[in-house]
Enzyme design. Structure first.
Site, PDB file in Angstrom:
ATOM      1  N   SER A 139      -4.702  -1.238  -2.797  1.00 58.20           N
ATOM      2  CA  SER A 139      -4.910   0.204  -2.707  1.00 58.20           C
ATOM      3  C   SER A 139      -5.034   0.782  -4.112  1.00 58.20           C
ATOM      4  O   SER A 139      -4.521   0.198  -5.088  1.00 58.20           O
ATOM      5  CB  SER A 139      -3.724   0.857  -1.990  1.00 58.20           C
ATOM      6  OG  SER A 139      -3.755   2.267  -2.106  1.00 58.20           O
ATOM      7  N   TYR A 152       5.469   1.636  -1.066  1.00 55.13           N
ATOM      8  CA  TYR A 152       4.063   1.365  -0.760  1.00 55.13           C
ATOM      9  C   TYR A 152       3.303   1.025  -2.034  1.00 55.13           C
ATOM     10  O   TYR A 152       2.563   0.034  -2.087  1.00 55.13           O
ATOM     11  CB  TYR A 152       3.439   2.572  -0.068  1.00 55.13           C
ATOM     12  CG  TYR A 152       1.980   2.388   0.254  1.00 55.13           C
ATOM     13  CD1 TYR A 152       1.587   1.620   1.342  1.00 55.13           C
ATOM     14  CD2 TYR A 152       0.987   2.986  -0.532  1.00 55.13           C
ATOM     15  CE1 TYR A 152       0.236   1.440   1.643  1.00 55.13           C
ATOM     16  CE2 TYR A 152      -0.356   2.815  -0.234  1.00 55.13           C
ATOM     17  CZ  TYR A 152      -0.721   2.042   0.850  1.00 55.13           C
ATOM     18  OH  TYR A 152      -2.052   1.862   1.131  1.00 55.13           O
TER      19      TYR A 152
END
Length: 253
Positions: A139, A152
């Site tokens: 990401s 995350y």
């Protein structure tokens, strides 16, 4: 590179995984689609079958290394795998108090161990096959730890660094490795976000960008480009400056 004909995708029942499954679906393609939600997996599998693909549905918890290894080995025994996409992942906390202890452990377990449990057996079978390609879903959040989702960001940073290291290590085995670092793509993960998401992209467009990058064997497939450049600039700032900016960013709610 030639187009892969045999593809294994984790997290294929929704989001980018589902978009990639549909994008690759065509006559002559064999798709192994793995996910945890049987209904959603059946829905995307049916769509892919209508496009002509031969689809194998696999209910799989990527946290289980034995089950992941068995799934990869069994798929490869049916037809040697050309491409394995380690896509399964979950998002950060959604409360104003941040990520709970349980959320942190679950995020790390799925986003890191889930990738390891997919990629390691894929490496083994591809070595036996004489080559192949592996894609790891990271990401743009991997470039900077953000207070809204620290676990995350950390999990995606870990798999990005690992994948980029593996790329060089596996060249001798004719195994190509690409790391994918998308921004905001419409999915179950982004659907819960109540804050503005710059350059929010449809899954179909994201899948096209990823396919193009994999076909060119790009080391890092990052998009959208303006957001990628902004993230690189932000991550290069001195910590005190980046902290001042991140303190002003919207929190998950």
């Amino acid at each position: 590179m030639t187009e892969p004909n045999t593809i294994f995708i984790t997290g294929a029942s929704s989001g980018i995984g589902a978009a990639l499954a549909e994008s690759y679906a065509a006559f002559g393609k064999k798709l192994f689609l793995a996910g945890r939600n049987n209904n959603r997996l059946n829905d995307i599998a049916t769509k892919c079958e209508k496009l002509g693909a031969d689809v194998h549905r696999i209910i799989l918890d990527v946290k289980d290394p034995l089950l992941c290894a068995q799934a990869i080995e069994q798929a490869n025994a049916i037809r040697p795998l050309d491409l394995v996409i380690a896509n399964a992942g979950i998002s950060g906390g959604t409360g104003s108090s941040g990520e709970t202890d349980n959320q942190v452990r679950e995020i790390m377990d799925i986003n890191i161990h889930g990738v390891l449990n997919t990629v390691l057996p894929a490496i083994d079978v591809m070595r036996s096959n004489g080559g192949g390609q592996i894609a790891i879903m990271s990401s743009l959040a991997s470039f900077k730890g953000l207070p809204s989702a620290p676990a995350y960001c950390a999990s995606k940073a870990a798999v990005r660094a690992w994948g980029e290291g593996l790329r060089g290590d596996l060249k001798k085995d004719n195994i190509k490795v690409s790391v994918i670092t998308p921004g905001f793509v419409k999915s179950g993960i982004t659907a819960v976000n109540k804050f503005p998401m710059p350059f929010l992209m449809e899954g179909k467009k994201a899948a096209q960008i990823i396919k193009y990058g994999l076909r060119r064997n790009k080391a890092r497939i990052s998009f959208p480009k303006p957001m990628y450049l902004a993230v690189l600039f932000f991550s290069a700032l001195p910590l005190y400056l980046s902290e001042m900016i991140s303190d002003q960013l919207p929190k998950k709610s």
